[in-house]
Design a protein around this motif. Sequence first.
Motif, PDB file in Angstrom:
ATOM      1  N   CYS A 260      39.231-103.598  93.781  1.00 51.39           N
ATOM      2  CA  CYS A 260      38.095-102.705  93.492  1.00 51.39           C
ATOM      3  C   CYS A 260      37.088-103.382  92.568  1.00 51.39           C
ATOM      4  O   CYS A 260      35.874-103.271  92.778  1.00 51.39           O
ATOM      5  N   GLU A 261      37.568-104.083  91.568  1.00 51.93           N
ATOM      6  CA  GLU A 261      36.666-104.787  90.647  1.00 51.93           C
ATOM      7  C   GLU A 261      35.899-105.891  91.380  1.00 51.93           C
ATOM      8  O   GLU A 261      34.709-106.100  91.119  1.00 51.93           O
ATOM      9  N   ALA A 262      36.557-106.591  92.296  1.00 49.18           N
ATOM     10  CA  ALA A 262      35.886-107.617  93.087  1.00 49.18           C
ATOM     11  C   ALA A 262      34.799-107.007  93.966  1.00 49.18           C
ATOM     12  O   ALA A 262      33.706-107.540  94.101  1.00 49.18           O
ATOM     13  N   ALA A 263      35.102-105.851  94.551  1.00 50.27           N
ATOM     14  CA  ALA A 263      34.118-105.171  95.396  1.00 50.27           C
ATOM     15  C   ALA A 263      32.891-104.767  94.599  1.00 50.27           C
ATOM     16  O   ALA A 263      31.756-104.949  95.047  1.00 50.27           O
TER      17      ALA A 263
ATOM     18  N   GLY B 140      31.484-105.992 103.110  1.00 48.80           N
ATOM     19  CA  GLY B 140      31.004-106.717 104.279  1.00 48.80           C
ATOM     20  C   GLY B 140      31.013-108.229 104.112  1.00 48.80           C
ATOM     21  O   GLY B 140      30.264-108.927 104.790  1.00 48.80           O
ATOM     22  N   ALA B 141      31.821-108.714 103.222  1.00 44.81           N
ATOM     23  CA  ALA B 141      31.925-110.159 102.982  1.00 44.81           C
ATOM     24  C   ALA B 141      33.404-110.534 102.995  1.00 44.81           C
ATOM     25  O   ALA B 141      34.264-109.711 102.673  1.00 44.81           O
ATOM     26  N   PRO B 142      33.704-111.770 103.350  1.00 42.72           N
ATOM     27  CA  PRO B 142      35.109-112.183 103.319  1.00 42.72           C
ATOM     28  C   PRO B 142      35.648-112.206 101.894  1.00 42.72           C
ATOM     29  O   PRO B 142      34.903-112.404 100.940  1.00 42.72           O
ATOM     30  N   PHE B 143      36.933-112.003 101.781  1.00 37.83           N
ATOM     31  CA  PHE B 143      37.571-111.994 100.470  1.00 37.83           C
ATOM     32  C   PHE B 143      38.967-112.576 100.599  1.00 37.83           C
ATOM     33  O   PHE B 143      39.495-112.691 101.699  1.00 37.83           O
ATOM     34  N   ARG B 144      39.525-112.943  99.464  1.00 36.60           N
ATOM     35  CA  ARG B 144      40.889-113.460  99.482  1.00 36.60           C
ATOM     36  C   ARG B 144      41.558-113.217  98.133  1.00 36.60           C
ATOM     37  O   ARG B 144      40.889-113.090  97.108  1.00 36.60           O
ATOM     38  N   PHE B 145      42.868-113.199  98.197  1.00 35.77           N
ATOM     39  CA  PHE B 145      43.686-113.061  96.999  1.00 35.77           C
ATOM     40  C   PHE B 145      43.741-114.428  96.336  1.00 35.77           C
ATOM     41  O   PHE B 145      44.094-115.423  96.965  1.00 35.77           O
ATOM     42  N   SER B 146      43.385-114.486  95.082  1.00 41.32           N
ATOM     43  CA  SER B 146      43.373-115.756  94.359  1.00 41.32           C
ATOM     44  C   SER B 146      44.713-116.038  93.700  1.00 41.32           C
ATOM     45  O   SER B 146      45.091-117.184  93.516  1.00 41.32           O
ATOM     46  N   GLY B 147      45.417-114.993  93.327  1.00 43.90           N
ATOM     47  CA  GLY B 147      46.719-115.179  92.704  1.00 43.90           C
ATOM     48  C   GLY B 147      46.875-114.330  91.464  1.00 43.90           C
ATOM     49  O   GLY B 147      46.050-113.482  91.148  1.00 43.90           O
ATOM     50  N   LYS B 148      47.935-114.618  90.764  1.00 42.97           N
ATOM     51  CA  LYS B 148      48.226-113.919  89.532  1.00 42.97           C
ATOM     52  C   LYS B 148      48.116-114.933  88.409  1.00 42.97           C
ATOM     53  O   LYS B 148      48.785-115.966  88.420  1.00 42.97           O
ATOM     54  N   ALA B 149      47.261-114.642  87.460  1.00 41.54           N
ATOM     55  CA  ALA B 149      46.999-115.560  86.344  1.00 41.54           C
ATOM     56  C   ALA B 149      48.162-115.542  85.349  1.00 41.54           C
ATOM     57  O   ALA B 149      49.021-114.662  85.373  1.00 41.54           O
ATOM     58  N   GLY B 150      48.136-116.503  84.470  1.00 34.87           N
ATOM     59  CA  GLY B 150      49.162-116.613  83.439  1.00 34.87           C
ATOM     60  C   GLY B 150      49.251-115.390  82.543  1.00 34.87           C
ATOM     61  O   GLY B 150      50.299-115.107  81.976  1.00 34.87           O
TER      62      GLY B 150
ATOM     63  N   GLY C  48      37.208-110.381  90.924  1.00 37.31           N
ATOM     64  CA  GLY C  48      37.713-109.144  90.343  1.00 37.31           C
ATOM     65  C   GLY C  48      39.101-109.364  89.808  1.00 37.31           C
ATOM     66  O   GLY C  48      39.929-109.993  90.459  1.00 37.31           O
ATOM     67  N   ARG C  49      39.338-108.878  88.598  1.00 39.17           N
ATOM     68  CA  ARG C  49      40.652-109.015  87.966  1.00 39.17           C
ATOM     69  C   ARG C  49      41.161-107.639  87.575  1.00 39.17           C
ATOM     70  O   ARG C  49      40.374-106.757  87.230  1.00 39.17           O
ATOM     71  N   GLY C  50      42.473-107.476  87.626  1.00 40.21           N
ATOM     72  CA  GLY C  50      43.055-106.204  87.232  1.00 40.21           C
ATOM     73  C   GLY C  50      44.541-106.305  87.015  1.00 40.21           C
ATOM     74  O   GLY C  50      45.175-107.283  87.413  1.00 40.21           O
ATOM     75  N   GLU C  51      45.091-105.267  86.399  1.00 35.49           N
ATOM     76  CA  GLU C  51      46.521-105.226  86.115  1.00 35.49           C
ATOM     77  C   GLU C  51      47.352-105.009  87.369  1.00 35.49           C
ATOM     78  O   GLU C  51      48.546-105.242  87.369  1.00 35.49           O
ATOM     79  N   SER C  52      46.691-104.564  88.446  1.00 38.39           N
ATOM     80  CA  SER C  52      47.358-104.426  89.741  1.00 38.39           C
ATOM     81  C   SER C  52      46.457-105.058  90.793  1.00 38.39           C
ATOM     82  O   SER C  52      45.255-105.266  90.573  1.00 38.39           O
ATOM     83  N   SER C  53      47.042-105.353  91.922  1.00 41.85           N
ATOM     84  CA  SER C  53      46.283-105.947  93.005  1.00 41.85           C
ATOM     85  C   SER C  53      45.153-105.025  93.462  1.00 41.85           C
ATOM     86  O   SER C  53      44.029-105.460  93.694  1.00 41.85           O
ATOM     87  N   SER C  54      45.440-103.739  93.560  1.00 43.66           N
ATOM     88  CA  SER C  54      44.428-102.801  94.035  1.00 43.66           C
ATOM     89  C   SER C  54      43.261-102.663  93.056  1.00 43.66           C
ATOM     90  O   SER C  54      42.105-102.573  93.468  1.00 43.66           O
ATOM     91  N   VAL C  55      43.531-102.681  91.762  1.00 46.82           N
ATOM     92  CA  VAL C  55      42.447-102.628  90.773  1.00 46.82           C
ATOM     93  C   VAL C  55      41.608-103.905  90.862  1.00 46.82           C
ATOM     94  O   VAL C  55      40.376-103.855  90.815  1.00 46.82           O
TER      95      VAL C  55
ATOM     96  N   GLY D 136      49.097-112.417  83.571  1.00 47.62           N
ATOM     97  CA  GLY D 136      49.639-111.321  84.360  1.00 47.62           C
ATOM     98  C   GLY D 136      48.626-110.555  85.183  1.00 47.62           C
ATOM     99  O   GLY D 136      48.991-109.639  85.917  1.00 47.62           O
ATOM    100  N   MET D 137      47.356-110.920  85.067  1.00 51.65           N
ATOM    101  CA  MET D 137      46.298-110.225  85.807  1.00 51.65           C
ATOM    102  C   MET D 137      46.220-110.764  87.238  1.00 51.65           C
ATOM    103  O   MET D 137      46.361-111.962  87.472  1.00 51.65           O
ATOM    104  N   PHE D 138      45.989-109.849  88.179  1.00 49.39           N
ATOM    105  CA  PHE D 138      45.756-110.221  89.569  1.00 49.39           C
ATOM    106  C   PHE D 138      44.283-110.559  89.734  1.00 49.39           C
ATOM    107  O   PHE D 138      43.441-110.016  89.016  1.00 49.39           O
ATOM    108  N   GLU D 139      43.971-111.423  90.699  1.00 49.21           N
ATOM    109  CA  GLU D 139      42.577-111.821  90.902  1.00 49.21           C
ATOM    110  C   GLU D 139      42.252-111.903  92.396  1.00 49.21           C
ATOM    111  O   GLU D 139      43.015-112.465  93.177  1.00 49.21           O
ATOM    112  N   TYR D 140      41.115-111.308  92.755  1.00 48.82           N
ATOM    113  CA  TYR D 140      40.579-111.392  94.110  1.00 48.82           C
ATOM    114  C   TYR D 140      39.212-112.044  94.050  1.00 48.82           C
ATOM    115  O   TYR D 140      38.459-111.847  93.084  1.00 48.82           O
ATOM    116  N   LEU D 141      38.898-112.810  95.080  1.00 51.59           N
ATOM    117  CA  LEU D 141      37.613-113.488  95.191  1.00 51.59           C
ATOM    118  C   LEU D 141      36.864-112.933  96.392  1.00 51.59           C
ATOM    119  O   LEU D 141      37.466-112.659  97.428  1.00 51.59           O
ATOM    120  N   VAL D 142      35.544-112.803  96.262  1.00 50.78           N
ATOM    121  CA  VAL D 142      34.688-112.439  97.380  1.00 50.78           C
ATOM    122  C   VAL D 142      33.832-113.657  97.679  1.00 50.78           C
ATOM    123  O   VAL D 142      33.268-114.275  96.773  1.00 50.78           O
TER     124      VAL D 142
END
Length: 86
Positions: free
Chosen positions: A74-77, A34-44, A64-71, A46-52
Motif C-alpha cells: 500500500c505504501e508503494a502504491a 498501473g505500473a509493474p512492481f516487485r517484492f524487494s525483500g525484508k530488510a535487516g 514502499g516499506r511496512g511492518e507487513s507485506s501488505s502495508v 524487519g521491514m518489508f519492501e516493495y518497489l514500483v
Amino acid sequence: MEKRMIDANLWNQADGHLCEQNQGDAWRVLARVGAPFRFSGKAGDGMFEYLVLHPKTGEVIATGRGESSSVAMCEAALAAQKILSQ
C-alpha cells in the motif's frame, strides 16, 4: 490507511472497507497504479519492501516499506501514484 488510499484514487467506497493486513486488498491497490512492481525483500530492520517500476524503462520510481507485506504494498502504491500523477 483507507482514507489515504481513497484520497489517492486507489480505493473507493464501493470497494468496501480496506483492511491493510489483507493481501487481496493490497494487491488490488497496487495493481491500480498501473505500473509493474516487485517484492524487494525484508530488510535487516524487519521491514518489508516493495518497489514500483517505471512502465517503459523498468527503473525504480517508488518504494514502499511496512511492518507487513501488505502495508509495504500500500505504501508503494501511494508513493508511485504521487509520482505518476505529476
